[in-house]
Design an enzyme around this catalytic site. Structure first.
Site, short mmCIF file in Angstrom:
data_model
loop_
_atom_site.label_atom_id
_atom_site.label_comp_id
_atom_site.label_asym_id
_atom_site.label_seq_id
_atom_site.Cartn_x
_atom_site.Cartn_y
_atom_site.Cartn_z
CG HIS A 23 -1.81 1.13 1.03
ND1 HIS A 23 -2.68 1.37 0.00
CD2 HIS A 23 -2.20 2.04 2.01
CE1 HIS A 23 -3.65 2.40 0.53
NE2 HIS A 23 -3.23 2.97 1.55
CG HIS A 35 -3.52 6.49 2.35
ND1 HIS A 35 -4.21 5.47 2.70
CD2 HIS A 35 -3.53 7.24 3.40
CE1 HIS A 35 -4.83 5.44 3.78
NE2 HIS A 35 -4.38 6.44 4.48
CB CYS A 102 -2.56 3.20 -2.97
SG CYS A 102 -1.80 1.70 -2.91
#
Length: 149
Positions: A23, A35, A102
């Site tokens: 991530h 994010h 992301c």
């Protein structure tokens, strides 16, 4: 609880390993990260996905924070932070794993290009498997026809 070994600098692209994927986010200072996230907490929802600002602790979810670096032209740390902050609340387009996730967002903030090396690697592996399967089928077909003739 894992500790963050190196505190990132504002503007750094940071990652945390989530098992099957990493991530990505932009560290904006004061223990905060911007994010592209699927929802609050552990929720994964493409309908609720948007650019959000969360604490570093929430972002990392007990994982180890790593700082990503690439050897290419990038925006300054200040510009990267501003790009990330300006995008908060938006979806920068709707979330889509192959072309707007992301990692795409973090790379757009830092380098000006929406790019996901994770997606590119996965796509390359799928293509390689497809070529291998097709090659095997064609080879078997060829060998079968030689035996028949």
């Amino acid at each position: 609880m894992n500790k963050i070994n190196i505190l990132p600098m504002p503007g750094d692209v940071i990652t945390v390993n989530r098992g099957l994927y990493k991530h990505y986010g932009i560290y904006v200072g004061n223990n905060m990260v911007v994010h592209f996230s699927g929802g609050q907490g552990g929720e994964l929802s493409s309908k609720r996905a948007c650019i959000r600002k969360t604490s570093l602790e929430e972002f990392r979810k007990n994982g180890e924070i790593l700082i990503e670096t690439r050897c290419c032209k990038s925006f300054s740390n200040e510009q990267t932070v501003q790009r990330a902050i300006d995008a908060i609340g938006s979806g920068k387009g709707k979330y889509a794993l192959p072309w707007n996730n992301c990692e795409h967002f973090a790379n757009w903030c830092r380098y000006g290009e929406k790019r996901s090396l994770q997606v590119e690697k996965f796509t390359g592996e799928i293509i390689s498997i497809g070529v291998l399967v097709i090659g095997t089928v064609l080879l078997n077909y060829y060998l079968y026809n030689i035996k028949e003739n």
